[in-house]
Design a protein around this motif. Sequence first.
Motif, short mmCIF file in Angstrom:
data_model
loop_
_atom_site.label_atom_id
_atom_site.label_comp_id
_atom_site.label_asym_id
_atom_site.label_seq_id
_atom_site.Cartn_x
_atom_site.Cartn_y
_atom_site.Cartn_z
N ASP A 230 74.02 -64.67 -23.26
CA ASP A 230 72.57 -64.91 -23.30
C ASP A 230 72.02 -65.20 -21.91
O ASP A 230 70.91 -64.78 -21.57
CB ASP A 230 72.26 -66.07 -24.24
CG ASP A 230 72.50 -65.73 -25.71
OD1 ASP A 230 72.53 -64.52 -26.04
OD2 ASP A 230 72.68 -66.66 -26.51
N ARG A 233 71.43 -61.72 -20.01
CA ARG A 233 70.69 -60.58 -20.56
C ARG A 233 69.34 -60.37 -19.85
O ARG A 233 68.54 -61.29 -19.74
CB ARG A 233 70.47 -60.79 -22.05
CG ARG A 233 69.95 -59.56 -22.79
CD ARG A 233 69.84 -59.85 -24.28
NE ARG A 233 71.11 -60.22 -24.86
CZ ARG A 233 72.04 -59.36 -25.24
NH1 ARG A 233 71.82 -58.05 -25.10
NH2 ARG A 233 73.18 -59.78 -25.75
N ASP A 236 66.68 -55.94 -23.57
CA ASP A 236 66.82 -56.16 -25.01
C ASP A 236 67.33 -54.93 -25.74
O ASP A 236 67.71 -55.02 -26.91
CB ASP A 236 65.49 -56.61 -25.61
CG ASP A 236 65.07 -57.99 -25.13
OD1 ASP A 236 65.96 -58.83 -24.90
OD2 ASP A 236 63.85 -58.22 -24.99
N GLU A 237 67.33 -53.81 -25.06
CA GLU A 237 67.78 -52.56 -25.68
C GLU A 237 68.26 -51.61 -24.58
O GLU A 237 67.96 -51.83 -23.39
CB GLU A 237 66.66 -51.93 -26.49
CG GLU A 237 65.42 -51.62 -25.68
CD GLU A 237 64.27 -51.12 -26.53
OE1 GLU A 237 63.37 -50.47 -25.97
OE2 GLU A 237 64.27 -51.37 -27.75
N SER A 250 72.02 -51.29 -19.01
CA SER A 250 72.21 -51.28 -20.46
C SER A 250 72.05 -49.84 -20.92
O SER A 250 70.97 -49.26 -20.81
CB SER A 250 71.19 -52.19 -21.15
OG SER A 250 71.36 -52.17 -22.55
#
Length: 478
Positions: A230, A233, A236-237, A250
């Motif tokens: 966490d 990050r 989110d995608e 990512s």
Amino acid sequence: MPSTDDRPNILLLMTDEHRGDALGIEGHPVLQTPYLDSIGGGGFHFRRAYSASPVCVPARRTLMTGTKASTHGVFMNYNTHLDLPTLPGTLSQNGYQTHLVGKLHLHPFRKLYGFDSSDWADGPEQHDTSKTHNDYQTFLLENGVYGPDSAMAHGANANGWVARPFHIEDRFHFTNWCADRSLRFLERRDPTSPFFLKVSFHQPHQPCTPPEYYFNKYMNMDLPEPKVADWARVFDEPQRGIEVASWRTSLDPIVMKQYMAGYYGCIEHVDHQIGRILDHIPENTVIMFTSDHGEMLGQHQWIRKRSAYEGSARIPFLMRFPNSFGLEQGRQLDEVVELMDVMPTLLDAAGVEAPGTVDGSSVMPLLREKDSGWREYIHGECSPLATLNSGMQFITNGSHKYIYYPGTGEEQFFDLQTDPDEMSNLINYPSYEDALNAYRAHLVNELEGRAEGFVRDGVLAPVGGPTPSYLPDYKRQE
């Protein structure tokens, strides 16, 4: 008949960008590395080995000279002079025949740095397509592989996440070339002198383009997904449209799988080519395997290196000795070691005194099970770090790790015994306050008096951005 020097030969095997956990002997869930595993399984496996400056040039300067980055003067990929005594130079001065195969990544190109001879190429790329400037490119040309940057005609980036099978015959792959040239050296060496052979493969550094067999093998497996904490990050995608040679990353699951399959396939390919070399090594040979740094491989939404996290900084470190050394082999060791220990260790094994410039320590007393008063921790550093407006400093003993970003003053603390993937930043946990203060004190001790101003009035002080990539005395003279 001429007399024969019976001192041990030395084989130093090295990969580029090889994570410390990316070995079968490390318990990896899918990766197969039988030949490398045999070195550590039949010899010594150091489970807490690190690259203190986890990026190519400073790491390789450390390995070649046995010195810290603050001694050799470079904290990033910056090409400049290196005037310290080197491992091959010291061995050559003491009667060893020294030869390099593959990557050196020192300045200027083709300087031997103590090697008597070389088959040199820092990688498969042809940066200037009007010139053939290394021995691998000459090999391709002499064997009918024509065209601009022909070894990179697959289209995968030399620092990015695009991965695919190699585009021409296996025998033209850089990894195969390294093994071939190593066997040629062994065939033609002086039989009356001990040799030092350094074989430096370019992969699994990008481009992640193993031969088709290895790529397909891992594409057909269920591969472990990279873990993302966490605290780390930023996406989110999965992202489309990011740079191929990105840092924060990512990817769509299939693209990430291709990258991992290419990476793991490169490692197994290197392993099999190392197997070819091991089949021809004389019995009286000390063997060491390591890497310059690791690869984040999507973990915590990072790829590539430079960071202090385990994926980037922890590296393989394996050794095997002839029976004549009388060592109890087949052991795992948990003492924390790093690349500056390579030179003094191999010189010790050869019975050669290390130069006074060396900062590292020989691991031979550990292998002989003598009380050597081994170090409590290692200190690492690198600057700059992409996207963070800072360099990084870290202290670890392999069971805990403290990371400090002097550009911003941010801190992280991890318990690697309970959290090897660094999922929980413990910096604000009261139960770790005493340990944290001890690690801060270690870092202050390492940085006190440095010109960058890392320490003021006895405490760590943010410096407002990344510090220079080199010390003033190492500014390149064009």
